[in-house]
Design a protein around this motif. Structure first.
Motif, PDB file in Angstrom:
ATOM      1  N   HIS A  96       0.615  -1.095  -0.131  1.00  6.60           N
ATOM      2  CA  HIS A  96      -0.081   0.118   0.048  1.00  6.60           C
ATOM      3  C   HIS A  96       0.755   1.345   0.020  1.00  6.60           C
ATOM      4  CE1 HIS A  96      -3.137  -2.978   1.193  1.00  6.60           C
ATOM      5  NE2 HIS A  96      -4.086  -1.833   0.891  1.00  6.60           N
ATOM      6  N   LEU A 135      -5.192   3.967   0.260  1.00  2.00           N
ATOM      7  CA  LEU A 135      -3.887   3.525  -0.512  1.00  2.00           C
ATOM      8  C   LEU A 135      -4.206   2.025  -1.178  1.00  2.00           C
ATOM      9  CD1 LEU A 135      -1.288   4.348   2.167  1.00  2.00           C
ATOM     10  CD2 LEU A 135      -1.719   5.668   0.252  1.00  2.00           C
ATOM     11  N   ASN A 138      -2.902   2.011  -4.877  1.00  2.00           N
ATOM     12  CA  ASN A 138      -1.352   1.792  -4.870  1.00  2.00           C
ATOM     13  C   ASN A 138      -1.029   0.289  -4.680  1.00  2.00           C
ATOM     14  OD1 ASN A 138       1.073   2.965  -5.256  1.00  2.00           O
ATOM     15  ND2 ASN A 138       1.388   3.007  -3.002  1.00  2.00           N
TER      16      ASN A 138
END
Length: 176
Positions: A96, A135, A138
């Motif tokens: 993350h 996150l 990501n």
């Protein structure tokens, strides 16, 4: 596989109003985890409430490559989707924050997560999903990149490696 870390994370997905998901923290080793998933699937079918999909989430941890690969193969033979990580589920959490392609001991994940989270990481954190949610794109991108590094994926040998993002993508897809 885990009794708390993985279940705490996956129980937080926003699917309760959309579809039924049963998250079972088995706390078992790789083979017995897959065997338990087969048993639960068969019981559900026998009871007339079959699952549409069955996934097993498990880590390499300290299991031998043979044990890890055998569990993966049993899952695939039984049409169960394995979501695996080498070495530990916390790799998914680390992805993350940053891309990681160098193998580290699973004992190091906690220290790295404490730095990334800017608070002490504790295994089985009940709020890990919430802490990491923003996150998540990501992590999916980093996990996809990591998986593409291997022309053939040998999860028991490639450290670090994970395909947990495939389950996360599926849960997000179903929730939409």
């Amino acid at each position: 596989e885990g009794a708390k870390t993985e279940p705490n994370y996956f129980r937080k997905f926003p699917y309760a109003d959309v579809f039924d998901v049963e998250v079972v923290g088995a706390g078992r080793n790789t083979d017995s985890l897959v065997e338990e998933a087969v048993r639960l699937r068969d019981v559900a079918e026998r009871d007339g409430v079959p699952f549409n999909e069955v996934w097993c989430v498990f880590d390499r941890d300290s299991f031998t490559p043979q044990e890890f690969n055998r569990a993966r193969q049993i899952a695939l033979n039984e049409h169960i989707r394995p979501a695996m990580t080498n070495e530990a589920f916390e790799l998914w959490y680390l992805l993350h924050f940053n891309f990681h392609d160098a193998g580290i001991s699973r004992k190091s994940y906690g220290d790295r997560l404490t730095v990334a989270l800017k608070q002490e990481y504790r295994k089985n954190m009940p709020n890990a999903y919430e802490l990491l949610l923003a996150l998540q794109p990501n992590a999916i991108r980093n996990a996809t990149t990591l998986l593409r590094r291997y022309p053939w994926w040998n999860p028991e040998a490639h450290n670090p490696s994970t395909n947990v993002h495939l389950l996360v993508l599926r849960l997000n897809e179903l929730a939409e």
